[in-house]
Scaffold this motif. Sequence first.
Motif, mmCIF file in Angstrom:
data_model
loop_
_atom_site.group_PDB
_atom_site.id
_atom_site.type_symbol
_atom_site.label_atom_id
_atom_site.label_comp_id
_atom_site.label_asym_id
_atom_site.label_seq_id
_atom_site.Cartn_x
_atom_site.Cartn_y
_atom_site.Cartn_z
ATOM 1 N N LEU A 174 -0.901 -9.336 -12.119
ATOM 2 C CA LEU A 174 -1.012 -8.115 -11.421
ATOM 3 C C LEU A 174 0.397 -7.224 -11.629
ATOM 4 O O LEU A 174 1.195 -7.788 -11.999
ATOM 5 C CB LEU A 174 -1.350 -8.292 -9.972
ATOM 6 C CG LEU A 174 -2.367 -9.165 -9.703
ATOM 7 C CD1 LEU A 174 -2.467 -9.484 -8.141
ATOM 8 C CD2 LEU A 174 -3.764 -8.366 -9.969
ATOM 9 N N THR A 175 -0.105 -5.875 -11.286
ATOM 10 C CA THR A 175 0.923 -4.896 -11.551
ATOM 11 C C THR A 175 0.991 -4.010 -10.185
ATOM 12 O O THR A 175 -0.111 -3.924 -9.719
ATOM 13 C CB THR A 175 1.047 -4.044 -12.757
ATOM 14 O OG1 THR A 175 -0.038 -3.149 -12.824
ATOM 15 C CG2 THR A 175 1.202 -4.779 -14.122
ATOM 16 N N LEU A 176 1.894 -3.299 -9.810
ATOM 17 C CA LEU A 176 1.712 -2.081 -9.010
ATOM 18 C C LEU A 176 0.880 -1.040 -9.622
ATOM 19 O O LEU A 176 0.569 -1.093 -10.534
ATOM 20 C CB LEU A 176 3.228 -1.390 -8.757
ATOM 21 C CG LEU A 176 3.987 -2.474 -7.977
ATOM 22 C CD1 LEU A 176 5.394 -1.814 -7.860
ATOM 23 C CD2 LEU A 176 3.580 -2.653 -6.228
ATOM 24 N N ASP A 177 0.449 -0.397 -8.492
ATOM 25 C CA ASP A 177 -0.530 0.970 -8.911
ATOM 26 C C ASP A 177 0.565 2.004 -9.495
ATOM 27 O O ASP A 177 1.091 2.785 -8.538
ATOM 28 C CB ASP A 177 -1.234 1.210 -7.719
ATOM 29 C CG ASP A 177 -1.977 2.438 -8.010
ATOM 30 O OD1 ASP A 177 -1.969 3.179 -8.919
ATOM 31 O OD2 ASP A 177 -2.989 3.009 -7.215
ATOM 32 N N TRP A 178 0.652 2.101 -10.877
ATOM 33 C CA TRP A 178 1.901 2.879 -11.193
ATOM 34 C C TRP A 178 1.407 4.499 -10.644
ATOM 35 O O TRP A 178 2.555 5.251 -10.713
ATOM 36 C CB TRP A 178 2.070 2.672 -12.489
ATOM 37 C CG TRP A 178 2.284 1.473 -13.098
ATOM 38 C CD1 TRP A 178 3.292 0.720 -12.357
ATOM 39 C CD2 TRP A 178 1.938 0.823 -14.246
ATOM 40 N NE1 TRP A 178 3.238 -0.484 -13.054
ATOM 41 C CE2 TRP A 178 2.352 -0.425 -14.125
ATOM 42 C CE3 TRP A 178 1.121 1.312 -15.515
ATOM 43 C CZ2 TRP A 178 2.420 -1.438 -15.097
ATOM 44 C CZ3 TRP A 178 0.896 0.219 -16.428
ATOM 45 C CH2 TRP A 178 1.565 -0.939 -16.383
ATOM 46 N N ASP A 179 0.297 4.940 -10.629
ATOM 47 C CA ASP A 179 0.006 6.203 -10.284
ATOM 48 C C ASP A 179 0.223 6.601 -8.970
ATOM 49 O O ASP A 179 0.866 7.612 -8.742
ATOM 50 C CB ASP A 179 -1.587 6.458 -10.351
ATOM 51 C CG ASP A 179 -2.195 6.918 -11.848
ATOM 52 O OD1 ASP A 179 -1.174 7.302 -12.548
ATOM 53 O OD2 ASP A 179 -3.103 6.858 -12.174
ATOM 54 N N MET A 180 -0.086 5.609 -8.164
ATOM 55 C CA MET A 180 0.419 5.540 -6.669
ATOM 56 C C MET A 180 2.174 5.764 -6.459
ATOM 57 O O MET A 180 2.513 6.584 -5.864
ATOM 58 C CB MET A 180 0.009 4.523 -5.701
ATOM 59 C CG MET A 180 0.427 4.345 -4.542
ATOM 60 S SD MET A 180 -0.151 2.991 -3.545
ATOM 61 C CE MET A 180 1.046 1.735 -4.058
ATOM 62 N N SER A 187 0.948 -1.249 -0.081
ATOM 63 C CA SER A 187 -0.112 0.100 0.072
ATOM 64 C C SER A 187 0.909 1.185 0.067
ATOM 65 O O SER A 187 2.201 1.082 0.143
ATOM 66 C CB SER A 187 -0.745 -0.155 1.262
ATOM 67 O OG SER A 187 -0.201 0.241 2.294
ATOM 68 N N GLU A 188 0.214 2.264 -0.100
ATOM 69 C CA GLU A 188 0.788 3.893 -0.211
ATOM 70 C C GLU A 188 1.929 3.916 1.084
ATOM 71 O O GLU A 188 2.956 4.540 0.813
ATOM 72 C CB GLU A 188 -0.223 4.692 0.105
ATOM 73 C CG GLU A 188 0.095 6.101 -0.689
ATOM 74 C CD GLU A 188 -1.103 6.897 -1.004
ATOM 75 O OE1 GLU A 188 -0.996 8.112 -1.018
ATOM 76 O OE2 GLU A 188 -2.412 6.340 -0.820
#
Length: 204
Positions: free
Chosen positions: A132-138, A104-105
């Motif tokens: 799955l991938t990481l949340d690139w925006d995050m 998480s963030e």
Amino acid sequence: MLVKICGIKTLAAAQTAVSSGADFIGFIFAESSRKVEPEIVGDFGANLAGHVKKVGVFANQTEQEVIKSAEIAGLDYIQLHGNESASFARRMPLPVIKAFAIHSEKDLENLHEYPADYLLVDLPKSASGKGLTLDWDMIRKADLPLEKVILAGGLTPENVGKAINAVSPFAVDVASGVETNGLKDAVKMKAFINEAKNTAGKEE
Ligand SMILES: O=C(O)c1ccccc1NCC(=O)[C@H](O)[C@H](O)COP(=O)(O)O
């Protein structure tokens, strides 16, 4: 864009990665189906072009084991993929890449304080290999020194361009995304490297 191909087990795969333009090749010395012995990597020696950087991947191993393996394999970088402390990293005789599993963030908050040359952001082990991938925006919105960030986690020839445009990291890292039936696939390695090298980065 720099590219690290991880989980190389054979000289043939290493040579294909290098001739396709890989900047770093990673060898897993931790428990894994991709594990390779340091002596084998050491024997690759002069058969690999001098410019490619050899990275050894370790996870929760002793300092003595890491240092000995690094010498035998002739490594350029040590990648720490476990819960290694900052003082452990400071005692390493080579530049360090520290891998962080991002759930998480919150996991992104203090990464920059770790004493490493590069920070590799990766999926948690439980999420890898599931498309799955990481949340690139995050990742992009976090306060990270992007010039030190290596982006990993579910990258493929199909999504790496989008990932680079979203995050603008220092380098991208891939293992399973360039494999077929658990073995490195020359066509996928070439496609991944071409796509990464042809993507400029930063697209709003
Ligand atoms: O790949 C492994 O089997 C492995 C085992 C133990 C520690 C680290 C390992 N991988 C190293 C990595 O740098 C990344 O996890 C990997 O390159 C990203 O993997 P993928 O999502 O499959 O591209």
